[in-house]
Scaffold this active site. Sequence first.
Site, short mmCIF file in Angstrom:
data_model
loop_
_atom_site.label_atom_id
_atom_site.label_comp_id
_atom_site.label_asym_id
_atom_site.label_seq_id
_atom_site.Cartn_x
_atom_site.Cartn_y
_atom_site.Cartn_z
N ALA A 173 0.84 -1.25 -0.02
CA ALA A 173 0.26 0.03 -0.08
C ALA A 173 0.83 1.32 -0.02
O ALA A 173 0.44 2.12 -0.67
CB ALA A 173 -0.96 0.06 1.21
N GLU A 174 2.20 1.09 0.41
CA GLU A 174 2.81 2.54 0.75
C GLU A 174 3.67 2.65 -0.38
O GLU A 174 3.77 3.92 -0.93
CB GLU A 174 3.92 2.15 1.94
CG GLU A 174 3.10 2.20 3.18
CD GLU A 174 2.64 3.62 3.51
OE1 GLU A 174 3.10 4.61 3.10
OE2 GLU A 174 1.61 3.75 4.55
N SER A 175 4.47 1.77 -0.99
CA SER A 175 5.37 1.89 -1.96
C SER A 175 5.14 1.09 -3.29
O SER A 175 6.09 1.02 -4.15
CB SER A 175 6.88 1.54 -1.38
OG SER A 175 7.14 0.49 -0.97
#
Length: 324
Positions: free
Chosen positions: A194-196
């Site tokens: 989800a982040e990167s």
Amino acid sequence: MSPAVLKRCAAAALLMLSGAAALAAAPREDAESRMRMALLLRADAERYEKGDGVPRDDAFAAAMYCRAARAGDAESQFRLGWIYAYGRGVPRNDAWAAHMFQLAADKGIPQGAEMLKRMLSGVAPEQPDCMLPPAPPPAVITMINGNARPGLVTDPAQRTRLFDTAPKKMVELVKKLAPQYRIQPELALAIMQAESNFNPAAVSPKNAQGLMQLIPATAERFNVRDPFDPVQNVRGGLAYLRWLLAYFEGDLKLVAAAYNAGEGTVDRHLGVPPYEETRGYVDRVLSTAGLTNHPFDASVTRPSPRLELIRKPRVETVSQRRGR
């Protein structure tokens, strides 16, 4: 009785004795831990009751006093009785006040007995609702690779799908590091995706960096010197997740929301904040990980002082209904 049977009986007796000794020792350790936590909670309550460096909030102070009182702190029991007796931040309730004053008096606080005699003579004590401990989550035993994992709810199919679709190097890295922080690998991978989207060189408009998108303040907080080094970055993200799990007592909705928006924002909004980005992020992380709750290490940090209010169903007051 054969020698073999005698040997087994002796071993069983020894096991029972050692188990009894462990159980006898555990309550003392638990009591010490509870009292340390109670003193911290009482300090929080005092600050909000007096407005000492924070906005005055009598209702929040009452909730903190109640958590401390439930842990056995006599001073908090007396102060909560006083709050109920005078209706400070909560509706006045003489029966609840009498119960708390009696608890305090029984623990050697003379003012408790004085308040009972002076104000509440003849009032039948009644235990306040907040003194009932929160209902524990339902016990869950999940089988993962043939091993039982208590206290963890997971979707094995989603877990397999995540491990199959994530880059192999990232899966291997997370599987190696996550157990050191007592984090389920699928949670770390879901956050990373989800982040990167598994890009170790990713940088957000807010300068969040690397695989777990650590902002500089978080990187410094968890001793990450090079946020673009995959090992350092993942270690920092895992350390932050371990802290958040303890802070929100394993509630993954709050943990994911805090990872996205910050724990202070979750505290301020008493739950997942009303941001479309954060709510979508929470749904995505929990769905990808296939998890709904997660074990936590309570020794990492004390829980959020607002956790009791976050868990408490909101009830409209009469004035709020009339104001519609």
